[in-house]
Enzyme design. Sequence first.
Site, PDB file in Angstrom:
ATOM      1  N   LYS A  28       0.525   3.990   1.372  1.00  0.00           N
ATOM      2  CA  LYS A  28       0.583   5.117   2.175  1.00  0.00           C
ATOM      3  C   LYS A  28       1.676   4.366   3.701  1.00  0.00           C
ATOM      4  O   LYS A  28       1.354   4.791   4.914  1.00  0.00           O
ATOM      5  CB  LYS A  28      -0.572   5.422   3.063  1.00  0.00           C
ATOM      6  CG  LYS A  28      -0.953   6.307   2.026  1.00  0.00           C
ATOM      7  CD  LYS A  28      -2.338   7.133   2.764  1.00  0.00           C
ATOM      8  CE  LYS A  28      -2.392   7.956   1.136  1.00  0.00           C
ATOM      9  NZ  LYS A  28      -4.106   9.134   1.272  1.00  0.00           N
ATOM     10  N   CYS A  29       1.519   2.814   3.402  1.00  0.00           N
ATOM     11  CA  CYS A  29       1.653   2.118   4.106  1.00  0.00           C
ATOM     12  C   CYS A  29       3.624   1.742   4.575  1.00  0.00           C
ATOM     13  O   CYS A  29       4.223   2.729   3.766  1.00  0.00           O
ATOM     14  CB  CYS A  29       2.381   0.578   4.346  1.00  0.00           C
ATOM     15  SG  CYS A  29       2.938  -0.685   5.218  1.00  0.00           S
ATOM     16  N   ASP A  30       4.153   2.661   6.211  1.00  0.00           N
ATOM     17  CA  ASP A  30       5.058   2.776   6.254  1.00  0.00           C
ATOM     18  C   ASP A  30       6.814   2.031   6.247  1.00  0.00           C
ATOM     19  O   ASP A  30       7.250   2.636   5.479  1.00  0.00           O
ATOM     20  CB  ASP A  30       5.212   2.944   7.321  1.00  0.00           C
ATOM     21  CG  ASP A  30       4.749   4.821   8.149  1.00  0.00           C
ATOM     22  OD1 ASP A  30       5.027   5.571   6.868  1.00  0.00           O
ATOM     23  OD2 ASP A  30       4.634   5.019   9.490  1.00  0.00           O
ATOM     24  N   ARG A  55       7.223   1.931   2.309  1.00  0.00           N
ATOM     25  CA  ARG A  55       8.168   2.789   2.028  1.00  0.00           C
ATOM     26  C   ARG A  55       9.523   2.594   2.411  1.00  0.00           C
ATOM     27  O   ARG A  55      10.290   2.616   1.709  1.00  0.00           O
ATOM     28  CB  ARG A  55       7.838   4.206   3.048  1.00  0.00           C
ATOM     29  CG  ARG A  55       6.548   4.809   2.592  1.00  0.00           C
ATOM     30  CD  ARG A  55       6.282   5.847   2.731  1.00  0.00           C
ATOM     31  NE  ARG A  55       4.288   6.686   2.523  1.00  0.00           N
ATOM     32  CZ  ARG A  55       4.117   7.214   3.260  1.00  0.00           C
ATOM     33  NH1 ARG A  55       4.232   7.495   4.975  1.00  0.00           N
ATOM     34  NH2 ARG A  55       3.336   7.654   2.592  1.00  0.00           N
ATOM     35  N   LEU A  88       0.923  -0.977  -0.156  1.00  0.00           N
ATOM     36  CA  LEU A  88      -0.271  -0.044  -0.251  1.00  0.00           C
ATOM     37  C   LEU A  88       0.967   1.383   0.164  1.00  0.00           C
ATOM     38  O   LEU A  88       1.330   1.132   0.468  1.00  0.00           O
ATOM     39  CB  LEU A  88      -1.050  -0.257   0.989  1.00  0.00           C
ATOM     40  CG  LEU A  88      -2.191  -1.165   1.097  1.00  0.00           C
ATOM     41  CD1 LEU A  88      -2.657  -0.985   2.832  1.00  0.00           C
ATOM     42  CD2 LEU A  88      -2.722  -1.027   0.284  1.00  0.00           C
TER      43      LEU A  88
END
Length: 120
Positions: free
Chosen positions: A10-12, A15, A8
Amino acid sequence: MPVEIHGLNKCDTCRKARKWLDRHGIAYRFIDYRDEPAAPATLKHWADAVGGFESLVNRSGTTWRKLSPSRKSPGSAAEWNLLIREYPALVRRPVLVLANGTVHLGFSDKLYAGLFAANA
């Protein structure tokens, strides 16, 4: 097939995994599975590769905890696929698919360094 990383945007953790690959010069394709849901056959392949849907699904996340008890016991691959299709955030992140087809879940520096030893 190039290296693929599914997760995803927005998943840290996703990233961090992408930054690690960028830092080590490893080409990859990122696929947000909310925008491009994995096909049922792909989900089954991932589940088979990691020891079943029970391993593929993150049971400690808020998405799982918010499910009604009746939804937490899918009885078949088809039922798991429907559940994941409805709640893509249930899949552990990221899902890394290497060029040789092997599937790995999650991210840690140690895991990726071992998988990409020649580039680490």
